[in-house]
Design an enzyme around this catalytic site. Structure first.
Site, mmCIF file in Angstrom:
data_model
loop_
_atom_site.group_PDB
_atom_site.id
_atom_site.type_symbol
_atom_site.label_atom_id
_atom_site.label_comp_id
_atom_site.label_asym_id
_atom_site.label_seq_id
_atom_site.Cartn_x
_atom_site.Cartn_y
_atom_site.Cartn_z
ATOM 1 C CG ASP A 159 -2.294 0.641 0.877
ATOM 2 O OD1 ASP A 159 -2.273 1.832 0.537
ATOM 3 O OD2 ASP A 159 -3.334 -0.017 0.962
ATOM 4 C CG ASP A 160 -0.756 5.165 0.312
ATOM 5 O OD1 ASP A 160 -0.757 4.952 -0.909
ATOM 6 O OD2 ASP A 160 -1.696 5.729 0.896
ATOM 7 N N GLY A 171 4.644 -0.473 -3.940
ATOM 8 C CA GLY A 171 3.668 0.206 -3.106
ATOM 9 C C GLY A 171 2.817 1.159 -3.914
ATOM 10 C CG HIS A 172 -0.943 1.524 -3.351
ATOM 11 N ND1 HIS A 172 -2.194 1.261 -2.821
ATOM 12 C CD2 HIS A 172 -0.568 0.393 -4.011
ATOM 13 C CE1 HIS A 172 -2.554 0.022 -3.147
ATOM 14 N NE2 HIS A 172 -1.582 -0.520 -3.864
ATOM 15 N N GLY A 173 2.924 4.513 -3.489
ATOM 16 C CA GLY A 173 3.519 5.827 -3.555
ATOM 17 C C GLY A 173 3.490 6.573 -2.242
#
Length: 401
Positions: free
Chosen positions: A228-229, A250-252
């Site tokens: 995730d983030d 990940g999501h940044g």
């Protein structure tokens, strides 16, 4: 540049300097040779990887917390398994308290051991250092199949810091959390540096660090790769600085999601000198379409390098919406994307998707230099909706209207 912006920047820099001064003072006071050592094995903890050492950890903490002089809780080399653990303050000593992790702490795999949505919690502590070269291994791979975000049955957070001030968390490793790896909530003067946070890219909701309702938080020089983030900065934050982060998978690095009931305004976030590799998003601000009324302002993403990122620059005010027909009530303003470079696997490298009821204002993009690295015969583009944006310097993709 207007005078109010100069004043905001000066206040932000003074706040960061104060944080560094206080945390560095805490570091010097905590690791001194005069600290009384509270070794968890003295309180019955066994490094066999099987015994549930939760109560032994708590007893060692309570003894250290009641000490009137400098204190250090030590988890020595070895594999220490533990269920839910609470490290509560306030503590008696005026000096900060140290937790030195040299071994590996293993999360209990039985989810019934966790009744409060966390694994290890630090609460109401003034003056704390968590350090060492050890590892918190949540053993989340046994639990990820039970994650159900739709019904809000999120899995336990590995490390939760709440109402903690004047703190330093450094050099530790976090692996395979069940839920988020770390949350920092309602904290003040909090520094995180030199962390290594790792989980597979397909692990659900395993954010590296989530920060909310906190002031003067500094996250630096860390490597984060999760499902995730890498870092998410939620509501109620002010004076947050993130720098020197290597993120991926990940999501940044995200601000949000914002707009939940009771969410508070966000102001003063600066993300600089970070590298993102193979992430779903790059520099992102996300708000719920059906949201309460709030503001997000004075947010800077600067000197960011991206490699094969899907959405390098994105403002998404329809987050978690399927039809995109609503109008977010989160007002986004004074947003800056500067010197963003690298490659995008999506043909839309810049997406400013703002609310039609509350258009984004004061959005600045300066020196954007992205190339396409996807698989189709596409040309790179930018998309803007309800965004009052200013584009200066190099613009690749070409600026949108």
């Amino acid at each position: 540049m207007t005078l109010p912006w100069i004043e905001i920047k000066v206040v932000f820099l003074l706040g960061i300097a104060l944080l560094s001064y206080r945390v560095e003072g805490a570091r010097r006071g905590l690791v001194g040779a005069d600290a009384t050592v509270f070794d968890v094995t003295t309180y019955g903890a066994k490094p066999d990887g099987k015994t549930n050492n939760a109560m032994m950890f708590i007893r060692a903490w309570n003894a250290a917390c009641q000490s009137t002089g400098p204190a250090k809780l030590v988890i020595p080399p070895g594999n220490f398994m533990a269920g839910e653990v609470f490290f509560h303050g306030p503590c008696k000593c005026s000096d900060p308290i140290t937790v030195e992790v040299l071994g590996t702490v293993l999360g209990h795999t039985d989810l019934s051991e966790y009744t409060s949505g966390l694994w290890i919690g630090f609460n109401k502590i003034d003056g704390l250092v968590v350090t060492g070269t050890g590892t918190f291994n949540g053993q989340g791979e046994a639990s990820w199949k039970f994650n159900d975000r739709t019904h809000k049955t999120l899995l336990p957070i590995s490390l939760k810091f709440q109402f903690v001030q004047n703190a330093l968390v450094e050099k530790i490793n976090l692996v395979n959390s069940k839920g988020f790896h770390m949350t920092v909530t309602s904290c003040n003067n909090f520094k995180l540096e030199g962390l290594d946070i790792t989980a597979p890219g397909n692990s659900p909701n395993t954010d590296g660090i989530h920060i909310s309702r906190s002031d003067l938080v500094n996250v630096t020089n860390s490597v984060i790769g999760t499902g995730d983030d890498c870092i998410s900065m939620g509501e109620g934050n002010s004076n947050i600085r993130v720098s020197g982060i290597t993120c991926g998978p990940g999501h940044g690095i995200s601000v949000g999601s914002l707009g939940h009931p009771l969410d508070k305004d966000v102001k003063g976030i600066r993300v600089t000198n970070c590298t993102l590799k193979g992430t779903t998003n790059g520099a992102r601000i996300k708000t719920l379409e059906k949201s309460n009324q709030m503001k997000a302002s004075n947010i800077i993403f600067e000197d960011i390098t991206m490699t094969d990122v899907k959405n390098p620059i994105i403002i998404d005010q329809h987050y978690n919406s399927k039809n995109k027909q609503g109008s977010s009530k989160v007002k986004i303003s004074d947003i800056h994307f500067r010197n963003i470079r690298g490659s995008s696997i999506s043909d839309v490298a810049v997406s400013l998707d703002c609310s039609n009821a509350n258009p984004c204002e004061g959005v600045e993009l300066v020196d954007i230099d992205l190339t396409y690295s996807g698989t189709c015969s596409c040309s790179l583009s930018a998309a803007c909706s309800n965004a009052k944006a200013i584009f200066t310097g190099k613009q690749s993709p070409v600026a949108c209207a």
